[in-house]
Design a protein around this motif. Sequence first.
Motif, mmCIF file in Angstrom:
data_model
loop_
_atom_site.group_PDB
_atom_site.id
_atom_site.type_symbol
_atom_site.label_atom_id
_atom_site.label_comp_id
_atom_site.label_asym_id
_atom_site.label_seq_id
_atom_site.Cartn_x
_atom_site.Cartn_y
_atom_site.Cartn_z
ATOM 1 N N ASN A 195 0.853 -1.343 -0.452
ATOM 2 C CA ASN A 195 -0.407 -0.224 0.093
ATOM 3 C C ASN A 195 1.347 1.330 0.167
ATOM 4 O O ASN A 195 0.479 2.087 -0.116
ATOM 5 N N LYS A 236 5.169 3.691 -4.535
ATOM 6 C CA LYS A 236 4.725 5.476 -4.562
ATOM 7 C C LYS A 236 5.379 4.638 -6.417
ATOM 8 O O LYS A 236 6.560 4.231 -6.381
ATOM 9 N N SER A 271 0.685 3.681 -8.038
ATOM 10 C CA SER A 271 0.655 3.243 -6.955
ATOM 11 C C SER A 271 0.158 1.614 -7.603
ATOM 12 O O SER A 271 -0.504 0.981 -8.458
#
Lengths: 843, 59
Positions: free
Chosen positions: A335, A338, A402
């Motif tokens: 999560n 990036k 992402s």
Amino acid sequence: MSKNKLNYLEDGGDTPEIDDCCDHCGLPCRGDRVDADGKHFCCSGCRIAWQILAESGLCDYYNIDSGLQVPTGQIANRREYAFLDDSAVVDTLLDFQNGELAYVTLHIPDIHCSSCLWLLERLPQIEPAVLDARLDFLKKQLRIRFQLENISLREVVELLASLGYAPQLSLEDLKKDTAVKADRGYLQIGVAGFCFGNMMLLSFPEYLSINELAAEFRHFFAYINLLLSMPVLFYSARSFFKSAWIALRQKTLNIDVPLVIGMLALFGRSLYEILSGSGAGYLDSFAGLVFLLLIGRLFQDKTFDALRFDRDYRSFLPVSATVVQDGQETQVSLNQLKAGDNLLIRHGEVIPLDARIVDGEALLDYSFITGESEPVAVAKYEKAFAGGRQTGGLLQLEALGSVSESNLTELWQNDTFVKDEEADLVSFTNWVSRYFTAGIILVACSTFLYWQSVDPALALNAFTAVLIIACPCALALSAPFTFGSVLRVLSRKGFFIRHVNIVEKLAALSDIVLDKTGTLTHSGNSVARFESTNGRPPLTEQEKSWVYSLARQSLHPASRALSQLFSSALNAPVQDFNESVGKGISGIVDGHSIKIGSIAFAGGNAHGDQQASAHVSIDGRLRGAMVLRASYRQGIDGLLKRLSGMFSLTILSGDNDRERAQLSQMAGSDAHFHFGATPQEKLDHIQRLQDHELVVAMVGDGLNDAGALKQADVGIAVTESTSLFYPACDAIVEGGRVIHLADFFRFTRQAMMIVRANLAISLFYNIIGLAFAVQGNLSPLICAILMPVSSISVILFSTGMVHFLERSLPELNLQETPAAKGIRHSKLTEQFEERPMTEALGG
Amino acid sequence: MSVMFVLIILSLIFATGFLAAFIWAVRNGQYSDQYTPSVRILFDQQTKRRGDANGNGDI
């Protein structure tokens, strides 16, 4: 993963002697045999596993379930579980910790027999810091209690992995779910059963019409019954009231509405009789009704513990990825990734997001996404898509966005994955209950009006009697028991259905949409063939031996496949061996120049077969090529013919249309074909069919079918092994059982007929009961007999008919691997499959 | 005959004890896994340590 044991082309060439079997896992040793202490092992992973067992005195492990396969030991990749050093990840994985002790529940897909259970529960003997290990066999969950100060979670996981029981740790596992619901079901049944039994005992004087019993006893018994009925009404029957209330608020009627009317009439009338002292009431019938209905609920809520029907991309992606920052490797949870991050992907790892390749040779296996079994080479600076599994060496990537922005996860943003599907369910039972409810209210009211004019004292009595006797408990039990049995029967045949409602949808199907790759064909089981170039003679035995000798010099997957293909040939010395990376290999054998590689390298023109993976030329003349072709499942043509006879059939493939002719010959002229469909197009196609009010089933396997499976009324996922990934779906069919789908569909239609017949049976009982009720003389005895008898006859008819019809279904073929046989014996419904090509390739 | 009142109430209290035991068993998780104990019970409590570790079943 396993090394050199399962060649990914099962050529049956050199069958190893029994002495050559690994002393740990029992698989044949090939190539790099490891010897230690007079034993030999197929790989060092197995040797380590054996050593751990021997040191802990646990070698009885090998004797428990003889004939079963022991999982192959694995040398844990040193970095593989590095993400478990991250305390945030550890905290989400642990169930509970108090500084010293920690509990963790791990899902271990490789558990398959009783020796697994034996060994895993003796984990404390191997590692004293592990205090306790408890396995749930069907859920394949190991609950471990360990001392946090002496051993880390990572070390526990690595120990399990080295024994061959690698836990599955995926992003999805970080979401916790609890199993409180099932327990509440048992409690509700237990309470209802307890009260029902005691009330029946106390009602015996009423049944036997013992009139000489003193009035004080009658009152006493009646009040105890009233007391006992309270937990039934307020605890056990709560879910029925809730469901009926929800239905009424949505201005519809479901089966729970007439049930609740019946229950309230039973309870209200009994309450009145007891309080007024005019009678004993029917509270025993009330408790019995709730008890039976709860059993029906439990029966229909059959779940398959080992299966998950709701998996999305999260369960396919790893928990974290290796990121290089300032020359340092760190584990970053997905999560937090990036754009611009530098990722390291090692052999066998999955690319978690769309990325550009910065360095390394990318050979990506997209089989889970596209269903295409051959790894794809991706050049430097090109884009690699999320979900690809690297099968070459180390890869350096630059993230392009992402995780949620990647191509793979985009599909899950579609509305289909958001909508609540149970909301719009119209089942047969609920449809009947609309008319039923109206019917009983009509009969009850007209009875009331009739008695009002004839004998007003009896009017309310007859009114409640009608409501009581018309309570459709037999009808309410019919579908749960019929479809619940269907669920169980089909699971024994290799077809697993998520919920009983799906059975009903299956019976109503009008259209079938089939995926091709992995569904009609074997996934990961391509067959290599050597196809001679047009107009050239086939290879002679001697020529084969030349090709073999050259091919075995190289470790490239294509060369290895080719040498497997010709493994019966003789070996000859090779001179001037030369390997040009990305092109092919060449050499001189017996004075002949042999070239193996791309079409240009082998000296042909560009019009050669693009599907071929290795072209062969001898003395400058192109002779043929090795082609990897997915093979159709045996008997698939029979299935297609039967399906197109029953339904409107569509074959929807992401592949090109080179096999259109073969398919249309197999499926007949009525079938429709669409080739080159993207995942979104597949979903749209299903939606178009549904716009025409058709009930559509989609059969598919890969992630590329995930949208279509979700959109379809019934999404059926095909999987070779339930421990592998399969997308979210309504039903799962074992790969080898796909050809029996037509039989399964027919079976659900028959089940629907049984439910209809049950309607007739329950109406018959209701009419008999109503005949008593409208006359106003419903004794507690008649009520106590009629209700259970009607319910039980429906239950017996449902389950009996389903099991009688089961005989028409094809038997499971038990001539599988010994491991698979053992699993059947141990009542596990899951088939142990040989490791698929994707794993075996990575040796 | 009035002893019946006492007996019935006693029997109900007794039976409630069993209901409580059932509720305890469910809460304790005994109904969440109904298969594994049937396998577990077949293993010997204390397996003898074998001198040689030579046992590869009969694969």
